[in-house]
Design a protein around this motif. Structure first.
Motif, short mmCIF file in Angstrom:
data_model
loop_
_atom_site.label_atom_id
_atom_site.label_comp_id
_atom_site.label_asym_id
_atom_site.label_seq_id
_atom_site.Cartn_x
_atom_site.Cartn_y
_atom_site.Cartn_z
N SER A 32 -77.94 -87.53 20.30
CA SER A 32 -78.87 -87.49 21.44
C SER A 32 -79.11 -86.05 21.89
O SER A 32 -80.07 -85.76 22.60
N TYR A 53 -68.75 -79.70 29.73
CA TYR A 53 -69.08 -80.94 29.05
C TYR A 53 -70.48 -80.82 28.48
O TYR A 53 -71.42 -80.50 29.20
N TYR A 98 -63.38 -89.43 26.78
CA TYR A 98 -64.41 -90.43 27.08
C TYR A 98 -63.59 -91.65 27.47
O TYR A 98 -63.12 -92.39 26.63
N GLU A 117 -64.45 -91.95 15.25
CA GLU A 117 -64.35 -90.84 16.20
C GLU A 117 -62.94 -90.66 16.74
O GLU A 117 -62.37 -89.57 16.68
P1 FDP Z 1 -74.27 -89.69 21.05
O1 FDP Z 1 -74.44 -90.96 21.82
O2 FDP Z 1 -75.29 -88.64 21.38
O3 FDP Z 1 -74.12 -89.89 19.55
O4 FDP Z 1 -70.86 -90.75 19.61
C1 FDP Z 1 -71.35 -90.97 20.84
C2 FDP Z 1 -71.62 -89.73 21.67
O5 FDP Z 1 -72.83 -89.07 21.48
C3 FDP Z 1 -70.51 -88.67 21.60
O6 FDP Z 1 -70.72 -87.67 20.65
C4 FDP Z 1 -70.48 -88.10 22.98
O7 FDP Z 1 -69.20 -87.63 23.36
C5 FDP Z 1 -70.91 -89.26 23.84
O8 FDP Z 1 -71.58 -90.20 22.99
C6 FDP Z 1 -71.87 -88.82 24.90
O9 FDP Z 1 -72.12 -89.86 25.77
P2 FDP Z 1 -72.84 -89.63 27.19
O10 FDP Z 1 -74.29 -89.47 26.89
O11 FDP Z 1 -72.52 -90.87 27.94
O12 FDP Z 1 -72.26 -88.39 27.82
#
Ligand code: FDP
Length: 309
Positions: free
Chosen positions: A110, A216, A236, A252
């Motif tokens: 994201s 963060y 997390y 992960e």
């Molecule tokens: P993402 O959804 O962008 O792939 O793997 C899931 C993850 O990222 C992790 O890399 C990251 O620590 C977390 O989700 C971020 O989540 P938030 O948007 O809730 O902060």
């Protein structure tokens, strides 16, 4: 990340099967070799597809591209019998090798929209999936930051030496430093919305925010890399709305636990090392806390009741 060393334990660990360790080395080399192509493929793949992954998250074109590239590359390696990815519901049978690879092709994807760092995470298990973190024979991540680096180790979890590499434009690995968590931690980064944090976790945050500096970025790999560099804690956590948190054990939780524990730190689901959490499913989620030992011990003391996992 602290000074260079004389390479003790680089390579196979005594308690891991040498063939599995050799396969793990080959997997890590192949992931590094694919990294320039994955990186070069990002600019044109920042759009979301009309699709969700098995965890219900929106999928970007770049997620699919990296997943397909890694499946083709890693599935060809002798010794690798199974390929699993966060982007796929089921595992892929890639041959008769004993080793399984579990990949998050683009962790933190994201961040592509906002052009912030992200990574590729790989866990290599000696056995079928889902597997315990104690069955890991190697793990690593590529960080697509201002430069492309890999942090990786091979061998049984108790024996692994964790090292940072520069990944060249040709996908070769140049050894940098052995990684050991600094003794004086300075950073923390916790995911999830603050009102969604359980009270016991919020009380722990009250303590550490007096001592550490918030950093963060929203990509686990980039946030864990800061902890490896500066010392501190990344989490997390379990949320009120999601008691098992957001991150996935096979893709992960286990690999970052392997890397942080190998670098002298600790991991926890709130009560035990992530490597001791029972594996029940490929896409199982788990609260993830990693960092300096003292900070994780205080976290475990602060949390009231953590379910058996
Ligand atoms: P993402 O959804 O962008 O792939 O793997 C899931 C993850 O990222 C992790 O890399 C990251 O620590 C977390 O989700 C971020 O989540 P938030 O948007 O809730 O902060």
């Amino acid at each position: 990340m602290e000074g260079a060393d004389s390479d003790p334990g680089d390579g196979a660990a005594d308690s891991a099967d040498p063939d599995a360790v050799a396969a793990a080395e080959a997997v890590l080399e192949a992931v590094a070799a694919a990294a320039p192509e994955i990186r070069a493929g990002l600019p044109g793949r920042r759009r979301y597809l009309d699709d969700e992954n098995p965890s219900g998250e929106d999928v970007l074109a770049a997620d699919v591209y990296a997943d397909e590239l890694l499946e083709a590359t890693l599935g060809d390696i002798d010794g690798v019998g199974t390929y699993a990815s966060e982007e796929r519901e089921s595992t892929v049978d890639t041959g008769d090798g004993a080793v399984s690879v579990a990949v998050d092709p683009l962790d933190g994807s994201s961040n592509l929209e906002s052009n912030n760092p992200m990574g590729t995470v790989v866990a290599i298990y000696d056995g079928d999936l889902p597997a315990s973190g104690r069955d890991l024979v190697g793990a690593g991540f590529v960080l697509y930051g201002p430069v492309t680096t890999m942090v990786a180790g091979v061998g049984a979890p108790a024996d692994a030496t964790i090292r940072e590499y520069l990944v060249t434009g040709e996908g070769d690995r140049e050894k940098l430093e052995r990684i050991e968590l600094p003794d004086d931690p300075t950073v923390y980064g916790f995911g999830g919305r603050v009102p969604d944090w359980p009270d016991d976790f919020a009380a722990y945050v009250d303590e550490v925010e007096d001592e550490l500096k918030l950093r963060y970025g929203g990509a686990m790999i980039a946030d864990v890399s800061q902890v490896l560099s500066y010392g501190g804690v990344f989490a997390y956590p379990a949320l009120e709305s999601a008691p098992d948190g957001k991150l996935r054990l096979q893709f992960e939780g286990n690999p970052v636990a392997y890397l942080v524990e190998g670098a002298g730190g600790r991991s926890s689901d709130g009560a035990r090392s992530l490597l001791d959490v029972e594996a029940t499913g490929i896409h199982q989620r788990v609260p993830v806390h990693v960092g300096n030992e003292a900070l994780i011990e205080r976290l475990e003391a602060a949390l009231d009741e953590v379910p058996a996992r």
